[in-house]
Scaffold this motif. Structure first.
Motif, PDB file in Angstrom:
ATOM      1  N   SER A   1       0.820  -1.316  -0.080  1.00 49.82           N
ATOM      2  CA  SER A   1       0.166   0.041   0.151  1.00 49.82           C
ATOM      3  C   SER A   1       0.972   1.461  -0.090  1.00 49.82           C
ATOM      4  N   GLY A   2       0.112   2.302  -0.183  1.00 52.21           N
ATOM      5  CA  GLY A   2       0.879   3.816   0.088  1.00 52.21           C
ATOM      6  C   GLY A   2       1.654   3.946   1.273  1.00 52.21           C
ATOM      7  N   LYS A   3       1.285   3.122   2.343  1.00 52.75           N
ATOM      8  CA  LYS A   3       1.912   3.129   3.748  1.00 52.75           C
ATOM      9  C   LYS A   3       3.091   2.350   3.876  1.00 52.75           C
ATOM     10  N   SER A   4       3.385   1.790   2.971  1.00 51.14           N
ATOM     11  CA  SER A   4       4.784   1.006   3.025  1.00 51.14           C
ATOM     12  C   SER A   4       5.526   1.216   1.888  1.00 51.14           C
ATOM     13  N   ALA A   5       6.951   0.886   1.878  1.00 50.91           N
ATOM     14  CA  ALA A   5       7.800   1.219   0.518  1.00 50.91           C
ATOM     15  C   ALA A   5       8.772   0.014   0.525  1.00 50.91           C
ATOM     16  N   SER A   6       9.555  -0.200  -0.218  1.00 49.34           N
ATOM     17  CA  SER A   6      10.710  -1.146  -0.314  1.00 49.34           C
ATOM     18  C   SER A   6      12.188  -0.507  -0.876  1.00 49.34           C
ATOM     19  N   CYS A   7      13.074  -1.066  -0.654  1.00 45.20           N
ATOM     20  CA  CYS A   7      14.303  -0.599  -1.130  1.00 45.20           C
ATOM     21  C   CYS A   7      14.392  -0.460  -2.568  1.00 45.20           C
ATOM     22  N   ALA A   8      13.994  -1.550  -3.150  1.00 41.21           N
ATOM     23  CA  ALA A   8      13.889  -1.543  -4.958  1.00 41.21           C
ATOM     24  C   ALA A   8      13.194  -0.362  -5.292  1.00 41.21           C
ATOM     25  N   GLU A   9      11.974  -0.064  -4.825  1.00 41.53           N
ATOM     26  CA  GLU A   9      11.031   1.025  -5.166  1.00 41.53           C
ATOM     27  C   GLU A   9      11.931   2.396  -5.083  1.00 41.53           C
ATOM     28  N   ILE A  10      12.549   2.707  -3.843  1.00 43.65           N
ATOM     29  CA  ILE A  10      13.123   3.870  -3.470  1.00 43.65           C
ATOM     30  C   ILE A  10      14.526   4.101  -4.499  1.00 43.65           C
ATOM     31  N   THR A  11      15.287   3.080  -4.574  1.00 48.49           N
ATOM     32  CA  THR A  11      16.515   2.902  -5.267  1.00 48.49           C
ATOM     33  C   THR A  11      16.344   2.741  -6.823  1.00 48.49           C
ATOM     34  N   GLY A  12      15.118   2.376  -7.101  1.00 49.55           N
ATOM     35  CA  GLY A  12      14.757   2.257  -8.701  1.00 49.55           C
ATOM     36  C   GLY A  12      15.438   0.876  -9.300  1.00 49.55           C
ATOM     37  N   LYS A  13      15.797  -0.104  -8.291  1.00 43.81           N
ATOM     38  CA  LYS A  13      16.708  -0.934  -8.996  1.00 43.81           C
ATOM     39  C   LYS A  13      16.664  -2.310  -8.007  1.00 43.81           C
ATOM     40  N   PRO A  14      17.165  -3.710  -8.327  1.00 41.90           N
ATOM     41  CA  PRO A  14      16.957  -4.647  -7.555  1.00 41.90           C
ATOM     42  C   PRO A  14      18.089  -4.410  -6.550  1.00 41.90           C
ATOM     43  N   VAL A  15      17.569  -4.954  -5.124  1.00 44.64           N
ATOM     44  CA  VAL A  15      18.709  -4.798  -4.106  1.00 44.64           C
ATOM     45  C   VAL A  15      18.854  -6.085  -3.602  1.00 44.64           C
ATOM     46  N   SER A  16      20.231  -6.505  -3.443  1.00 47.88           N
ATOM     47  CA  SER A  16      20.676  -7.952  -2.680  1.00 47.88           C
ATOM     48  C   SER A  16      20.301  -7.973  -1.378  1.00 47.88           C
ATOM     49  N   ARG A  17      19.369  -8.979  -1.013  1.00 46.02           N
ATOM     50  CA  ARG A  17      19.018  -9.337   0.141  1.00 46.02           C
ATOM     51  C   ARG A  17      20.027  -9.811   1.002  1.00 46.02           C
ATOM     52  N   ARG A  18      20.989 -10.618   0.320  1.00 43.29           N
ATOM     53  CA  ARG A  18      22.246 -11.101   1.013  1.00 43.29           C
ATOM     54  C   ARG A  18      22.967  -9.971   1.680  1.00 43.29           C
ATOM     55  N   GLU A  19      23.359  -8.928   0.872  1.00 37.17           N
ATOM     56  CA  GLU A  19      24.340  -7.985   1.052  1.00 37.17           C
ATOM     57  C   GLU A  19      23.562  -7.022   2.320  1.00 37.17           C
ATOM     58  N   VAL A  20      22.131  -6.961   2.211  1.00 37.98           N
ATOM     59  CA  VAL A  20      21.512  -6.128   3.247  1.00 37.98           C
ATOM     60  C   VAL A  20      21.603  -6.706   4.437  1.00 37.98           C
ATOM     61  N   LEU A  21      21.439  -8.249   4.576  1.00 38.24           N
ATOM     62  CA  LEU A  21      21.431  -9.258   5.854  1.00 38.24           C
ATOM     63  C   LEU A  21      22.885  -8.608   6.544  1.00 38.24           C
ATOM     64  N   ILE A  22      23.842  -9.226   5.374  1.00 41.04           N
ATOM     65  CA  ILE A  22      25.296  -9.108   5.980  1.00 41.04           C
ATOM     66  C   ILE A  22      25.569  -7.740   6.370  1.00 41.04           C
ATOM     67  N   ARG A  23      25.199  -6.639   6.062  1.00 40.08           N
ATOM     68  CA  ARG A  23      25.471  -5.178   6.488  1.00 40.08           C
ATOM     69  C   ARG A  23      24.561  -4.920   7.851  1.00 40.08           C
ATOM     70  N   ILE A  24      23.322  -5.657   7.937  1.00 42.78           N
ATOM     71  CA  ILE A  24      22.567  -5.301   9.289  1.00 42.78           C
ATOM     72  C   ILE A  24      23.315  -6.035  10.380  1.00 42.78           C
ATOM     73  N   LEU A  25      23.849  -7.284  10.184  1.00 39.02           N
ATOM     74  CA  LEU A  25      24.557  -8.053  10.995  1.00 39.02           C
ATOM     75  C   LEU A  25      25.823  -7.455  11.545  1.00 39.02           C
ATOM     76  N   ASP A  26      26.524  -7.147  10.545  1.00 35.53           N
ATOM     77  CA  ASP A  26      27.779  -6.134  10.775  1.00 35.53           C
ATOM     78  C   ASP A  26      27.409  -5.005  11.651  1.00 35.53           C
ATOM     79  N   GLU A  27      26.284  -4.125  11.323  1.00 31.54           N
ATOM     80  CA  GLU A  27      25.994  -3.149  12.109  1.00 31.54           C
ATOM     81  C   GLU A  27      25.626  -3.253  13.463  1.00 31.54           C
TER      82      GLU A  27
END
Length: 333
Positions: free
Chosen positions: A218-244
């Motif tokens: 819905s208009g109340k939610s957003a996704s990384c791909a929508e915001i960046t305009g391109k596919p985003v690697s879930r694996r890389e996001v997970l690795i970065r979250i765990l490191d953070e």
């Protein structure tokens, strides 16, 4: 290649195929990795069955970078592979985490899933888990009193918000008690479950859901791909979250882990919310059959205190009220 990190054969073969980006002879691959030709063949078979598009020809094995997919299998995480569990489809990663924690799973164990049929939100809500999103739960065993479990949740929220901000190139904001927003649209959420002995935590699991490449409902939610305009690697996001998460823990633990709350951690959380000074209502959903919940108090949100409690400046200047998350939620007016 000397396998100093004791990676699995699947991980070793995958690394080599990705690095070469051209057909690699099986015998040459075996010599490079210091394993048998049969072991290489078995690893390739296992990877192919798992969904990797590995082409086999007289020139050897080839993993076309254009066909390489964004997988979350344990062998995708290097030396941390033994800590990962992956499910194609499960009810909830929180349920799998509870089962593993009860049977003694180590701190740092991460459970991932492609899809959840019964993803969990707070207070019995359902987290809609569409294909392309990142859904995982982390098991931890912090040396913390039960009353301080909220502080661990703050660490996760801060880490997720920082990562999402970096990935999307837009500031993410935290909202009490467990949501992350970008441009006033929800992009991630956090949920926590704890088990204790006496007054200390035995194990704690934190579930995280991030809209990555899944379609926003819905208009109340957003996704990384929508915001960046391109596919985003879930694996890389997970690795970065765990490191953070580790970075945030290290910065704010200061030896005595979260003793008696943590003012600096609370200050960091408060700096990342966009709702301080906004009119709000506190709802008790456990004490009401109403879907929205019974209104406990109205006032102005004034951030959180060192114990992670919501501070509500009451109407009429009658002082501040403090709320632990539990069954309580907050809506902004």
């Amino acid at each position: 290649m000397i396998n100093e990190k004791k990676l699995s054969t699947k991980a070793l073969v995958l690394i080599e195929l990705r690095e070469k980006q051209k057909p690699v002879n099986g015998n040459a691959l075996a010599r490079t990795l210091g394993i048998s030709r049969v072991a290489v063949w078995k690893a390739v078979q296992a990877l192919t069955e798992a969904g990797y598009k590995i082409e086999v020809s007289k020139n050897g094995y080839f993993l076309d970078p254009k066909k390489d997919k964004d997988f979350l299998y344990p062998w995708e995480f290097g030396e941390k592979e033994p800590l990962f569990r992956h499910f194609g489809n499960t009810g909830s990663t929180m349920d799998r985490a509870r089962e593993l924690a009860i049977t003694g799973a180590a701190a740092g164990t991460v459970i991932t899933a492609e899809k959840q049929s019964a993803g969990r939100g707070r207070n019995g809500r359902t987290w809609i888990s569409r294909q392309g999103g990142l859904f995982f739960t982390i098991i931890d065993r912090p040396t913390l009193p039960l009353a301080d479990y909220i502080l661990h949740s703050l660490v996760i929220q801060i880490a997720v918000a920082r990562t999402v901000s970096s990935v999307c190139g837009k500031q993410a904001h935290i909202r009490w008690p467990n949501d992350i927003y970008i441009s006033r649209r929800k992009i991630a959420g956090v949920i926590t479950e704890i088990s204790g002995e006496g007054d200390m935590i035995n194990w704690l699991s934190t579930g995280v859901g991030v809209n990555i490449n899944n379609y926003a409902v819905s208009g109340k939610s957003a996704s990384c791909a929508e915001i960046t305009g391109k596919p985003v690697s879930r694996r890389e996001v997970l690795i970065r979250i765990l490191d953070e998460i580790e970075k945030v823990k290290k910065r704010f633990s200061s030896g005595a882990v979260y003793a008696q709350g943590n003012r600096y951690l609370a200050d960091e959380w408060n700096s990342m919310t966009d709702c301080i000074g906004v009119k709000a209502a506190i709802l008790d959903q456990a004490a009401s059959n109403d879907k929205q919940g019974r209104v406990l108090a109205r006032g102005v949100f004034d951030g959180i205190d060192p114990a992670g409690r919501c501070i509500l400046k009451t109407e009429g200047g009658r002082g501040n009220l403090y709320f632990n998350p539990g069954p309580v939620s907050m809506i902004y007016m």
